[in-house]
Motif scaffolding. Structure first.
Motif, PDB file in Angstrom:
ATOM      1  N   GLY A  48       0.826  -1.207   0.000  1.00  0.00           N
ATOM      2  CA  GLY A  48       0.000   0.000   0.000  1.00  0.00           C
ATOM      3  C   GLY A  48       0.856   1.251   0.000  1.00  0.00           C
ATOM      4  N   PHE A  49       1.915   1.214   0.791  1.00  0.00           N
ATOM      5  CA  PHE A  49       2.824   2.352   0.889  1.00  0.00           C
ATOM      6  C   PHE A  49       3.406   2.694  -0.487  1.00  0.00           C
ATOM      7  CE2 PHE A  49       6.707   4.583   1.829  1.00  0.00           C
ATOM      8  CZ  PHE A  49       6.439   5.313   2.977  1.00  0.00           C
ATOM      9  N   ALA A  50       3.833   1.671  -1.195  1.00  0.00           N
ATOM     10  CA  ALA A  50       4.411   1.870  -2.542  1.00  0.00           C
ATOM     11  C   ALA A  50       3.364   2.484  -3.477  1.00  0.00           C
ATOM     12  CB  ALA A  50       4.910   0.533  -3.091  1.00  0.00           C
ATOM     13  N   ARG A  51       2.154   1.999  -3.376  1.00  0.00           N
ATOM     14  CA  ARG A  51       1.075   2.584  -4.193  1.00  0.00           C
ATOM     15  C   ARG A  51       0.907   4.063  -3.891  1.00  0.00           C
ATOM     16  NH1 ARG A  51      -2.035  -1.793  -3.671  1.00  0.00           N
ATOM     17  NH2 ARG A  51      -3.186  -0.967  -1.900  1.00  0.00           N
ATOM     18  N   LYS A  56       3.431   1.637  -9.564  1.00  0.00           N
ATOM     19  CA  LYS A  56       2.403   0.751 -10.118  1.00  0.00           C
ATOM     20  C   LYS A  56       2.861  -0.710 -10.091  1.00  0.00           C
ATOM     21  CE  LYS A  56      -0.409   4.051 -12.101  1.00  0.00           C
ATOM     22  NZ  LYS A  56       0.407   5.264 -11.923  1.00  0.00           N
ATOM     23  N   GLU A  57       4.171  -0.895 -10.200  1.00  0.00           N
ATOM     24  CA  GLU A  57       4.733  -2.238 -10.191  1.00  0.00           C
ATOM     25  C   GLU A  57       4.384  -2.936  -8.877  1.00  0.00           C
ATOM     26  OE1 GLU A  57       9.282  -4.035 -10.357  1.00  0.00           O
ATOM     27  OE2 GLU A  57       8.920  -1.958 -10.864  1.00  0.00           O
ATOM     28  N   GLU A  71      11.932   3.005  -8.865  1.00  0.00           N
ATOM     29  CA  GLU A  71      12.221   4.386  -9.290  1.00  0.00           C
ATOM     30  C   GLU A  71      11.031   5.072  -9.927  1.00  0.00           C
ATOM     31  OE1 GLU A  71      15.330   5.710  -8.904  1.00  0.00           O
ATOM     32  OE2 GLU A  71      16.819   4.119  -9.170  1.00  0.00           O
ATOM     33  N   GLU A  72       9.935   4.356 -10.139  1.00  0.00           N
ATOM     34  CA  GLU A  72       8.866   4.925 -10.967  1.00  0.00           C
ATOM     35  C   GLU A  72       7.899   5.836 -10.202  1.00  0.00           C
ATOM     36  OE1 GLU A  72       6.401   0.776 -11.054  1.00  0.00           O
ATOM     37  OE2 GLU A  72       5.450   2.515 -11.947  1.00  0.00           O
ATOM     38  N   GLY A  73       8.039   5.921  -8.906  1.00  0.00           N
ATOM     39  CA  GLY A  73       7.096   6.718  -8.118  1.00  0.00           C
ATOM     40  C   GLY A  73       7.529   8.161  -7.942  1.00  0.00           C
ATOM     41  N   ARG A  74       6.828   8.853  -7.078  1.00  0.00           N
ATOM     42  CA  ARG A  74       7.089  10.255  -6.768  1.00  0.00           C
ATOM     43  C   ARG A  74       8.490  10.478  -6.213  1.00  0.00           C
ATOM     44  NH1 ARG A  74       5.957  12.804  -1.981  1.00  0.00           N
ATOM     45  NH2 ARG A  74       4.958  11.010  -1.037  1.00  0.00           N
ATOM     46  N   LEU A  75       9.002   9.497  -5.472  1.00  0.00           N
ATOM     47  CA  LEU A  75      10.343   9.535  -4.894  1.00  0.00           C
ATOM     48  C   LEU A  75      10.947   8.143  -5.064  1.00  0.00           C
ATOM     49  CD1 LEU A  75       9.389  11.251  -1.498  1.00  0.00           C
ATOM     50  CD2 LEU A  75      10.744  12.317  -3.316  1.00  0.00           C
ATOM     51  N   PRO A  76      12.278   8.037  -5.133  1.00  0.00           N
ATOM     52  CA  PRO A  76      12.870   6.695  -5.141  1.00  0.00           C
ATOM     53  C   PRO A  76      12.444   5.940  -3.871  1.00  0.00           C
ATOM     54  CG  PRO A  76      14.550   8.375  -5.571  1.00  0.00           C
ATOM     55  CD  PRO A  76      13.299   9.108  -5.157  1.00  0.00           C
ATOM     56  N   PHE A  77      12.117   4.673  -4.028  1.00  0.00           N
ATOM     57  CA  PHE A  77      11.643   3.881  -2.895  1.00  0.00           C
ATOM     58  C   PHE A  77      12.580   2.692  -2.697  1.00  0.00           C
ATOM     59  CE2 PHE A  77       8.468   0.533  -1.371  1.00  0.00           C
ATOM     60  CZ  PHE A  77       8.525   0.961  -0.057  1.00  0.00           C
ATOM     61  N   TYR A  78      13.183   2.635  -1.516  1.00  0.00           N
ATOM     62  CA  TYR A  78      14.093   1.542  -1.174  1.00  0.00           C
ATOM     63  C   TYR A  78      13.389   0.609  -0.194  1.00  0.00           C
ATOM     64  CZ  TYR A  78      17.398   4.951  -3.042  1.00  0.00           C
ATOM     65  OH  TYR A  78      18.039   5.861  -3.840  1.00  0.00           O
ATOM     66  N   HIS A  79      13.063  -0.553  -0.660  1.00  0.00           N
ATOM     67  CA  HIS A  79      12.364  -1.534   0.181  1.00  0.00           C
ATOM     68  C   HIS A  79      13.370  -2.574   0.683  1.00  0.00           C
ATOM     69  CE1 HIS A  79       9.352  -5.120   0.394  1.00  0.00           C
ATOM     70  NE2 HIS A  79       9.587  -4.607   1.586  1.00  0.00           N
ATOM     71  N   PHE A  80      13.591  -2.571   1.983  1.00  0.00           N
ATOM     72  CA  PHE A  80      14.497  -3.545   2.604  1.00  0.00           C
ATOM     73  C   PHE A  80      13.682  -4.624   3.297  1.00  0.00           C
ATOM     74  CE2 PHE A  80      18.621  -1.252   2.630  1.00  0.00           C
ATOM     75  CZ  PHE A  80      18.206   0.027   2.314  1.00  0.00           C
ATOM     76  N   ASP A  81      14.150  -5.849   3.212  1.00  0.00           N
ATOM     77  CA  ASP A  81      13.628  -6.915   4.065  1.00  0.00           C
ATOM     78  C   ASP A  81      14.854  -7.625   4.616  1.00  0.00           C
ATOM     79  OD1 ASP A  81      12.736  -9.317   5.183  1.00  0.00           O
ATOM     80  OD2 ASP A  81      10.957  -9.319   3.912  1.00  0.00           O
ATOM     81  N   GLU A 103      17.848  11.083  -0.890  1.00  0.00           N
ATOM     82  CA  GLU A 103      16.623  11.857  -1.122  1.00  0.00           C
ATOM     83  C   GLU A 103      15.409  10.963  -1.355  1.00  0.00           C
ATOM     84  OE1 GLU A 103      16.284  15.417  -1.021  1.00  0.00           O
ATOM     85  OE2 GLU A 103      18.112  14.894   0.075  1.00  0.00           O
ATOM     86  N   GLY A 104      15.590   9.676  -1.201  1.00  0.00           N
ATOM     87  CA  GLY A 104      14.476   8.768  -1.405  1.00  0.00           C
ATOM     88  C   GLY A 104      13.773   8.440  -0.093  1.00  0.00           C
TER      89      GLY A 104
END
Ligand code: ADP
Ligand code: MG
Length: 147
Positions: A48-51, A56-57, A71-81, A103-104
């Protein structure tokens, strides 16, 4: 100002919507840590957060890597697990500092496993079940500055 908020969700969709609203409000350089048992809903929240960031991915838990960047959203999104991490050195090997202090937006599932390298300004999200309140009930505690 430090704030603490408790939100209760009754199904997967409500948790995803909470994530979406927080993704919409996220600022550059913010870090969200997610802590809670396996199957509590960390990845549901993350999707949900990514949405909310405009991604969209479909976001899944990174299986063979600790971190996945979108990279396709409003800001770069780094998802760690970091569930499978052995040592924080593995975070250094992937250059986590460029993500944490860039800056992401970072979101870290199982962040308690890398506690020693978490900056003080993280938004901390704790997710818990309570079977007395139903199988799909989740208590979500959010601490820090997130809006
Ligand atoms: P985690 O990433 O914490 O290991 P997942 O997000 O992969 O957990 O899985 C959570 C599971 O719990 C999903 O199968 C989801 O459908 C289910 N679920 C049931 N109720 C909720 C809820 N209120 N919030 C989030 N997930 C829920
Ligand atoms: Mg997960």
């Amino acid at each position: 100002m430090e704030t603490k908020k408790v939100i209760e969700t009754l199904n997967e969709k409500e948790t995803a919507l909470l994530g979406e609203s927080m993704g919409k409000a996220a600022h550059p350089g913010s870090i969200y840590t997610l802590v809670g048992d396996l199957g509590v809903g960390k990845t549901v929240f993350t999707q949900g957060f990514a949405r909310g960031l405009g991604i969209k991915e479909h976001v899944n838990s990174p299986t063979f890597t600790i971190m996945q960047v979108y990279e396709e959203g409003r800001l770069p999104f780094y998802h760690f697990d970091v569930y499978r991490i052995g040592d924080v050195e593995e975070m250094e090997e992937i250059g986590y500092e460029d993500c944490f202090y860039g800056e992401g937006v970072c979101l870290i599932e199982w962040a308690n496993r890398i506690e020693e390298i978490l900056p003080g300004h993280c938004v901390r999200i704790i997710m818990e079940k309570n079977l007395e309140k139903g199988f799909d009930y989740r208590k979500i505690t959010i601490e820090g500055k997130w809006q």
